[in-house]
Design a protein around this motif. Sequence first.
Motif, mmCIF file in Angstrom:
data_model
loop_
_atom_site.group_PDB
_atom_site.id
_atom_site.type_symbol
_atom_site.label_atom_id
_atom_site.label_comp_id
_atom_site.label_asym_id
_atom_site.label_seq_id
_atom_site.Cartn_x
_atom_site.Cartn_y
_atom_site.Cartn_z
ATOM 1 N N ILE A 1 53.083 -9.779 -62.369
ATOM 2 C CA ILE A 1 53.070 -8.364 -62.761
ATOM 3 C C ILE A 1 54.149 -8.069 -63.812
ATOM 4 N N PRO A 2 55.425 -8.409 -63.593
ATOM 5 C CA PRO A 2 56.387 -8.144 -64.669
ATOM 6 C C PRO A 2 56.147 -9.005 -65.913
ATOM 7 N N ASP A 3 55.629 -10.226 -65.755
ATOM 8 C CA ASP A 3 55.290 -11.025 -66.935
ATOM 9 C C ASP A 3 54.311 -10.245 -67.815
ATOM 10 N N SER A 4 53.261 -9.754 -67.215
ATOM 11 C CA SER A 4 52.234 -9.028 -67.941
ATOM 12 C C SER A 4 52.755 -7.707 -68.496
ATOM 13 N N HIS A 5 53.492 -6.980 -67.682
ATOM 14 C CA HIS A 5 53.966 -5.669 -68.096
ATOM 15 C C HIS A 5 55.063 -5.768 -69.159
ATOM 16 N N MET A 6 55.827 -6.871 -69.162
ATOM 17 C CA MET A 6 56.785 -7.090 -70.249
ATOM 18 C C MET A 6 56.033 -7.286 -71.561
ATOM 19 N N ASN A 7 54.961 -8.058 -71.509
ATOM 20 C CA ASN A 7 54.145 -8.248 -72.707
ATOM 21 C C ASN A 7 53.593 -6.913 -73.183
ATOM 22 N N SER A 8 53.129 -6.093 -72.261
ATOM 23 C CA SER A 8 52.593 -4.793 -72.640
ATOM 24 C C SER A 8 53.665 -3.904 -73.254
ATOM 25 N N TYR A 9 54.821 -3.862 -72.640
ATOM 26 C CA TYR A 9 55.932 -3.053 -73.149
ATOM 27 C C TYR A 9 56.248 -3.434 -74.601
ATOM 28 N N LEU B 1 62.219 -2.739 -65.821
ATOM 29 C CA LEU B 1 61.217 -2.694 -66.883
ATOM 30 C C LEU B 1 60.436 -1.386 -66.842
ATOM 31 N N HIS B 2 59.985 -0.993 -65.669
ATOM 32 C CA HIS B 2 59.185 0.227 -65.555
ATOM 33 C C HIS B 2 60.016 1.484 -65.812
ATOM 34 N N GLU B 3 61.300 1.431 -65.519
ATOM 35 C CA GLU B 3 62.152 2.575 -65.853
ATOM 36 C C GLU B 3 62.181 2.776 -67.369
ATOM 37 N N ARG B 4 62.350 1.696 -68.103
ATOM 38 C CA ARG B 4 62.368 1.788 -69.571
ATOM 39 C C ARG B 4 60.986 2.132 -70.109
ATOM 40 N N TRP B 5 59.959 1.453 -69.594
ATOM 41 C CA TRP B 5 58.602 1.624 -70.117
ATOM 42 C C TRP B 5 58.107 3.053 -69.898
ATOM 43 N N THR B 6 58.309 3.586 -68.706
ATOM 44 C CA THR B 6 57.810 4.937 -68.447
ATOM 45 C C THR B 6 58.614 5.984 -69.222
ATOM 46 N N LYS B 7 59.885 5.727 -69.476
ATOM 47 C CA LYS B 7 60.661 6.616 -70.342
ATOM 48 C C LYS B 7 60.000 6.668 -71.718
ATOM 49 N N LEU B 8 59.632 5.512 -72.237
ATOM 50 C CA LEU B 8 58.955 5.438 -73.520
ATOM 51 C C LEU B 8 57.588 6.136 -73.459
ATOM 52 N N LEU B 9 56.822 5.857 -72.422
ATOM 53 C CA LEU B 9 55.475 6.437 -72.301
ATOM 54 C C LEU B 9 55.515 7.956 -72.227
ATOM 55 N N HIS B 10 56.465 8.499 -71.478
ATOM 56 C CA HIS B 10 56.583 9.958 -71.362
ATOM 57 C C HIS B 10 56.923 10.611 -72.705
ATOM 58 N N TYR C 1 48.812 -14.433 -74.367
ATOM 59 C CA TYR C 1 49.519 -15.526 -73.702
ATOM 60 C C TYR C 1 48.626 -16.082 -72.599
ATOM 61 N N HIS C 2 48.913 -17.298 -72.172
ATOM 62 C CA HIS C 2 48.133 -17.969 -71.129
ATOM 63 C C HIS C 2 48.733 -17.626 -69.765
ATOM 64 N N GLU C 3 48.309 -16.498 -69.206
ATOM 65 C CA GLU C 3 48.900 -16.037 -67.946
ATOM 66 C C GLU C 3 48.734 -17.064 -66.838
ATOM 67 N N ASP C 4 47.631 -17.810 -66.843
ATOM 68 C CA ASP C 4 47.421 -18.830 -65.822
ATOM 69 C C ASP C 4 48.478 -19.929 -65.915
ATOM 70 N N ARG C 5 48.865 -20.298 -67.119
ATOM 71 C CA ARG C 5 49.905 -21.310 -67.315
ATOM 72 C C ARG C 5 51.280 -20.752 -66.955
ATOM 73 N N GLU D 1 62.221 -11.165 -54.967
ATOM 74 C CA GLU D 1 63.182 -10.099 -55.260
ATOM 75 C C GLU D 1 63.599 -10.119 -56.733
ATOM 76 N N VAL D 2 63.617 -11.302 -57.328
ATOM 77 C CA VAL D 2 63.972 -11.427 -58.739
ATOM 78 C C VAL D 2 62.989 -10.617 -59.591
ATOM 79 N N SER D 3 61.705 -10.798 -59.339
ATOM 80 C CA SER D 3 60.693 -10.071 -60.114
ATOM 81 C C SER D 3 60.565 -8.618 -59.688
ATOM 82 N N LEU D 4 60.833 -8.316 -58.427
ATOM 83 C CA LEU D 4 60.811 -6.916 -58.002
ATOM 84 C C LEU D 4 61.904 -6.123 -58.710
ATOM 85 N N ASN D 5 63.087 -6.727 -58.847
ATOM 86 C CA ASN D 5 64.182 -6.066 -59.564
ATOM 87 C C ASN D 5 63.861 -5.922 -61.055
ATOM 88 N N LEU D 6 63.285 -6.961 -61.621
ATOM 89 C CA LEU D 6 62.877 -6.908 -63.027
ATOM 90 C C LEU D 6 61.842 -5.802 -63.239
#
Length: 172
Positions: free
Chosen positions: A65-73, A115-124, A90-94, A106-111
């Motif tokens: 999820i953060p891999d994909s959402h970082m790419n989107s951001y 990430l979503h704090e920054r991304w949603t600030k931008l989106l708003h 990118y090759h998400e399967d790889r 927890e590493v990715s949950l924190n990321l």
Amino acid sequence: MDLRYPIGQFTEPSVIHLDQITHWIKEIEMAPINVRKAVEGLSDTQLDTPYRPDGWTLRQVVHHIPDSHMNSYIRFKWALTEEQPTIRPYHEDRWAELPDSKLAIEVSLNLLDSLHERWTKLLHSLDSTALDRTFIHPESGEVKLSAAIGMYAWHGNHHIAHITSLRERMGW
């Protein structure tokens, strides 16, 4: 139920209204909280269980999820600062097979939180002109930012449903 698409596939509306975009942004904003709730209390054995036969493990889903959402951001930032940039897929399967997809979640949950704090600030902050900006996906073609918001709201919910539907099927 199709285990690959427990909430169905994303269908872009023919007309996207501002209230729909606001709703999608709220879903993106809530995704980190909802992912945490979905995985709460799961053991390592449960996290290492595929959500479907030949599918990713729940651990891989959480890291994806953060891999994909970082790419989107980054795609959003390119579209907002360049004229119709061509993005790099990118090759998400790889990516899901790389060693960092075996880390504690927890590493990715924190990321995802950061990430979503920054991304949603931008989106708003996006106005109608910004929402009409586009990027070019080499496989999908031209993508409007307004539609990409919907696609990524769906994407987070889609993977959360992979986790929650497995929990339900397994009685976890």
